[in-house]
Design an enzyme around this catalytic site. Structure first.
Site, PDB file in Angstrom:
ATOM      1  N   GLU A 160      -0.330   4.972  -0.221  1.00  0.00           N
ATOM      2  CA  GLU A 160      -1.068   6.223  -0.317  1.00  0.00           C
ATOM      3  C   GLU A 160      -0.127   7.413  -0.203  1.00  0.00           C
ATOM      4  OE1 GLU A 160      -4.289   6.509   2.380  1.00  0.00           O
ATOM      5  OE2 GLU A 160      -5.541   5.085   1.297  1.00  0.00           O
ATOM      6  N   ARG A 215      -3.152  -1.828 -18.239  1.00  0.00           N
ATOM      7  CA  ARG A 215      -4.398  -1.067 -18.139  1.00  0.00           C
ATOM      8  C   ARG A 215      -4.275  -0.067 -16.990  1.00  0.00           C
ATOM      9  NH1 ARG A 215      -8.697  -3.563 -20.759  1.00  0.00           N
ATOM     10  NH2 ARG A 215      -9.751  -1.600 -20.317  1.00  0.00           N
ATOM     11  N   TYR A 264       0.846  -1.191   0.000  1.00  0.00           N
ATOM     12  CA  TYR A 264       0.000   0.000   0.000  1.00  0.00           C
ATOM     13  C   TYR A 264       0.881   1.239   0.000  1.00  0.00           C
ATOM     14  CZ  TYR A 264      -5.053  -0.560   0.406  1.00  0.00           C
ATOM     15  OH  TYR A 264      -6.383  -0.748   0.151  1.00  0.00           O
ATOM     16  N   THR A 268      -4.680   6.924 -21.317  1.00  0.00           N
ATOM     17  CA  THR A 268      -4.492   5.584 -20.796  1.00  0.00           C
ATOM     18  C   THR A 268      -3.091   5.129 -21.173  1.00  0.00           C
ATOM     19  OG1 THR A 268      -5.501   4.705 -22.806  1.00  0.00           O
ATOM     20  CG2 THR A 268      -6.925   4.944 -20.876  1.00  0.00           C
ATOM     21  N   ASP A 305      -7.308  14.605 -24.556  1.00  0.00           N
ATOM     22  CA  ASP A 305      -7.454  13.202 -24.191  1.00  0.00           C
ATOM     23  C   ASP A 305      -6.848  12.375 -25.326  1.00  0.00           C
ATOM     24  OD1 ASP A 305      -8.253  10.602 -23.636  1.00  0.00           O
ATOM     25  OD2 ASP A 305     -10.201  11.207 -22.841  1.00  0.00           O
ATOM     26  N   LYS A 328      -3.693   0.542 -25.150  1.00  0.00           N
ATOM     27  CA  LYS A 328      -3.983   0.938 -26.530  1.00  0.00           C
ATOM     28  C   LYS A 328      -2.688   1.025 -27.353  1.00  0.00           C
ATOM     29  CE  LYS A 328      -8.285   3.329 -25.292  1.00  0.00           C
ATOM     30  NZ  LYS A 328      -8.241   3.527 -23.836  1.00  0.00           N
TER      31      LYS A 328
END
Length: 454
Positions: free
Chosen positions: A90, A269, A88, A260, A234, A263
């Site tokens: 954060e 992803r 983790y 992203t 975008d 692609k």
């Protein structure tokens, strides 16, 4: 079958191994034994292992033409499945809310540095979980609920998160949309300027999901300045083309860039936000703590690997090959009487209107899938049909280019599509089965990167 095509894959097609596959009928998938490449998974959960193995074979044997999909390298896959999954984190490097970040901080710094170097930006945030959350972070950074935002209408090729009504971005903000000309399929910048000056949006999005032509970032930037708006580019679909120099970059023009990492960029992803230094704090605060908690460190590592791969000279060749293949495929489809939105393509994507073929897009897409050709049905501009049963089919060349197919193969691909659409209209399942066998034969000659040996 291969004609005068090259006998070995080009340098830009990543080669993890060689293998051949035989065609696998969908109904046979679950009868296959678990993939031997996943022994721990097969021992712990044979049912899930069988599904993974079936998907591996499906990706190997079929011609994948969905423009938002690709094959990642074995290195990206390995990075995605490391023990970084266990941690983790954060916060941001050097400013975490959990201890034990000595290695994680370096991973994230490496990914961000590679993103900045590859795209030439001041700042990069590599924590967004995917493209839609990345776009939501842009709203949180620059707008308040109820503010006016502007983007391309979804039926015209835009994205849900550009203020479309059914999206949270259209429910929480006042979305106004621009489109394309009905006669050309191209953006009418006079109409965009008129709308922007009338509505004065806080944000203007450019880019989308079904745009086959080059995006004029400079024209959008000029309109955004006149309207006093923040310009958001975008580039989720074309990030790899931009990184490889096959499409102009928005960096000199846009305030913020959202993308992203899969692609055309051929990564995991995930997503990134790139920005000018003046917007860095607002973007970072919007991602965390604004929208999400700890980043997916294994994905961050895979992003770093993909960015490293995209910085290599071979990736530039790949990006240009994607465009060359798309243009060759478009020409071959036009020669067979297909109606292409805007008349062709400048990038990786082709949008076909099947109205003249008298076959609905959904019917064609499902028939092509049975033929081993994976596409998606899609609305076309000014489509009279419903979104879930539209007139069009969207195809693209990133995946087949990753496998090493070149322009010499595009006439064969167009012929398969033509035969498949005609078979769909006639209900000829035997013709679709014949195409599937031909597809599997060619795919066996061009092993996909990242997939295991048989």
């Amino acid at each position: 079958m291969r004609g005068n095509a090259f006998e070995v894959p080009p340098a830009w097609a990543p080669r993890d191994h060689d293998r051949t596959h035989s065609p696998l009928a969908p109904e046979d998938a679950m009868t296959q034994p678990p993939a031997h490449q996943h022994p721990a998974l097969a021992a712990a959960d044979p049912e899930l292992a069988a599904l993974v193995g079936a998907e591996e074979r499906l990706q190997a044997d079929t011609l994948r033409l969905i423009p938002s999909e690709n094959y990642v390298s074995a290195a990206v896959l390995e990075a995605s499945g490391t023990v970084l999954q266990n941690k983790y984190s954060e916060g941001y490097p050097g400013r975490r809310y959990y201890e034990g970040q000595q290695n994680i901080d370096q991973v994230e710094r490496l990914a961000a540095a590679r993103a900045k170097a590859l795209f030439g930006t001041d700042h990069a945030n590599v924590q967004p979980y995917s493209g839609s959350p990345a776009n939501l972070a842009v709203y949180l950074a620059f707008a308040e609920p109820g503010d006016t935002v502007m983007g391309m209408a979804l039926p015209m090729g835009g994205h849900l998160t550009h203020g479309w009504g059914v999206s949270a971005t259209g429910k929480w903000f006042r979305g106004v949309q621009y489109g394309v000309r009905e006669d050309t399929g191209l953006v009418d910048f006079d109409a965009v300027r008129e709308l922007a000056l009338k509505e004065r949006p806080k944000l203007i999005f450019c880019g989308g999901t079904a745009l086959p032509r080059t995006i004029d970032f400079a024209a959008f930037a000029e309109i955004a300045r006149e309207a006093g708006a923040v310009l958001v580019a975008d580039i989720a679909h074309i990030a790899g083309l931009i990184a490889g120099g096959a499409h102009p970059s928005p960096v000199p023009h846009a305030d913020v860039i959202s993308t992203t990492t899969h692609k055309t960029l051929r990564g995991p992803r995930g997503a990134m936000l790139l920005a000018r230094e003046e917007h860095a704090k607002a973007i970072d605060k919007a991602v965390f703590p604004g929208l999400q908690g700890g980043p997916h460190n294994q994905t961050t590592a895979a992003i770093a690997v993909a960015l490293h791969e995209a910085s290599q000279p071979s990736f530039r060749d790949y990006a240009h090959a994607v465009v060359a293949n798309a243009r060759a495929l478009a020409d071959a489809l036009l020669a067979r009487g297909f109606d292409l939105v805007s008349g062709g393509t400048d990038n990786h994507l082709i949008l076909m209107d099947l109205t003249p073929k008298d076959v609905p897009g959904k019917v064609a897409a499902k028939a092509l899938d049975r033929a081993g050709i994976v596409v998606n049905y899609n609305t076309v501009p000014y489509d009279p049909r419903k979104p879930f049963d539209p007139s069009g089919v969207r195809i693209g060349t990133p995946s087949l280019t990753s496998r090493g197919l070149g322009t010499a193969h595009m006439d064969t691909v167009a012929d398969w599509i033509d035969r498949g659409v005609r078979a769909a209209g006639a209900g000829d399942e035997d013709a679709l089965l014949k195409i599937r066998g031909e597809v599997a034969e060619l795919m066996a000659a061009f092993p996909a990167p990242g997939l295991p040996t048989a």
